[in-house]
Design an enzyme around this catalytic site. Structure first.
Site, mmCIF file in Angstrom:
data_model
loop_
_atom_site.group_PDB
_atom_site.id
_atom_site.type_symbol
_atom_site.label_atom_id
_atom_site.label_comp_id
_atom_site.label_asym_id
_atom_site.label_seq_id
_atom_site.Cartn_x
_atom_site.Cartn_y
_atom_site.Cartn_z
ATOM 1 N N GLY A 103 -16.854 16.288 13.206
ATOM 2 C CA GLY A 103 -17.823 17.373 13.382
ATOM 3 C C GLY A 103 -17.451 18.608 12.605
ATOM 4 O O GLY A 103 -17.628 19.734 13.075
ATOM 5 N N ALA A 104 -16.965 18.417 11.364
ATOM 6 C CA ALA A 104 -16.443 19.536 10.579
ATOM 7 C C ALA A 104 -17.486 20.168 9.666
ATOM 8 O O ALA A 104 -17.168 21.097 8.920
ATOM 9 C CB ALA A 104 -15.255 19.074 9.734
ATOM 10 N N TYR A 151 -23.917 15.854 29.490
ATOM 11 C CA TYR A 151 -22.879 16.479 28.671
ATOM 12 C C TYR A 151 -21.604 16.690 29.494
ATOM 13 O O TYR A 151 -20.491 16.347 29.043
ATOM 14 C CB TYR A 151 -23.406 17.808 28.153
ATOM 15 C CG TYR A 151 -22.441 18.601 27.313
ATOM 16 C CD1 TYR A 151 -22.354 18.399 25.942
ATOM 17 C CD2 TYR A 151 -21.634 19.588 27.883
ATOM 18 C CE1 TYR A 151 -21.486 19.151 25.161
ATOM 19 C CE2 TYR A 151 -20.757 20.338 27.117
ATOM 20 C CZ TYR A 151 -20.691 20.120 25.754
ATOM 21 O OH TYR A 151 -19.815 20.867 24.995
ATOM 22 N N GLY A 192 -20.571 24.632 12.786
ATOM 23 C CA GLY A 192 -20.062 25.229 14.016
ATOM 24 C C GLY A 192 -18.561 25.358 14.098
ATOM 25 O O GLY A 192 -17.884 25.763 13.146
#
Length: 264
Positions: free
Chosen positions: A8-9, A158, A12
């Site tokens: 997830g780089a 989540y 964010g």
């Protein structure tokens, strides 16, 4: 120089962490993302190696691990940061490419599988670290409805996945005991100014810098060398939800996880 894989780089927190690590010039960064254009941008900005994969497919998770294993002889740090967020009023249940509830798949099953596949590389590092980005929002899985088919709500899905990840981190720390490798989970900060927070429908609370600092400390902070099996709330060690310390809950979660990953 440490070799660090950040999932997830491309956006964010993950991107901000990559940029922070790159500034020192001391690390080889492996940057995972799903969007090819954004991933290329952060790779150019940091000098990192782009690795594209959709973690909603467990087959692609394994392909990502195989790609890293072919190219590198060790992995010093794995940061499992990629995740699917939520909208505070969201009630539309989504499925992963493998037919699992989406947040369970991406926020829990994917990092568990990726870590498992990369353990041989992590064992080749003298003091490897696994850093799992969790959340202060934590709820137990309903083992009678693990795929959340009834009364679905995005924030609960989540939170269930994030508590599961914290439990897995504690189990992994036990598994790694005596090897020199460590595993910890961290809630970086609350509602940072990221696209995930924007989609949640909530107001921003903490700065992105606060989240980066909390994760960075576990990535290469000397003061936490050898610390393992802990949950951190931002920069401080904290207590996770009660289920994380209940042997029966953890055992049931391990059994469920084995069943869900049996084909992979």
């Amino acid at each position: 120089m440490s070799t660090i894989l950040i999932t997830g780089a491309s956006d964010g927190l993950g991107r901000a962490l990559a940029e922070d690590l790159a500034a020192g010039g001391r690390h080889q960064l492996l940057l995972h993302g799903r969007d090819a254009d954004r991933l290329a941008q952060v790779a150019r900005a940091t000098g990192g190696v782009p690795l594209r994969a959709d973690l909603s497919s467990l087959g692609e998770v394994k392909r990502l691990a195989a790609q890293v294993t072919r190219a590198y002889d060790r992995l010093d740090v794995l940061v499992n940061n990629a995740g699917v967020g939520f909208h505070v009023d969201g009630t539309a249940r989504q499925l992963s490419r493998d037919g699992y509830e989406l947040r369970l798949a991406v926020n829990y099953l994917a990092p568990v599988l990726l870590t498992r596949e990369l353990l041989p590389l992590l064992h080749r590092a003298p003091a490897a670290r696994v850093v799992n980005v969790a959340s202060v929002g934590q709820q137990p899985i309903d083992f009678d409805d693990p795929q959340f088919e009834h009364d679905f709500r995005e924030p609960v899905a989540y939170s269930r996945a994030k508590l599961a990840l914290i439990c897995h981190t504690m189990d992994l720390a036990d598994e790694l005991a005596g090897t020199g490798a460590t595993a910890n989970s961290v809630h970086p900060a609350s509602y940072m100014p990221t696209s995930m927070s924007t989609r949640s429908g909530m107001d921003f609370v903490d700065t992105l810098e606060k989240g980066v600092s909390a994760v960075r400390r576990l990535v290469d902070g000397a003061e936490v060398a050898g610390v393992t099996g802990r949950y951190f709330d931002s920069g401080q060690e904290a207590r996770a939800a009660a289920e994380a310390y209940e042997p029966d809950y953890r055992q049931r979660l391990r059994a469920l996880t084995r069943d869900l990953l049996a084909g992979f």
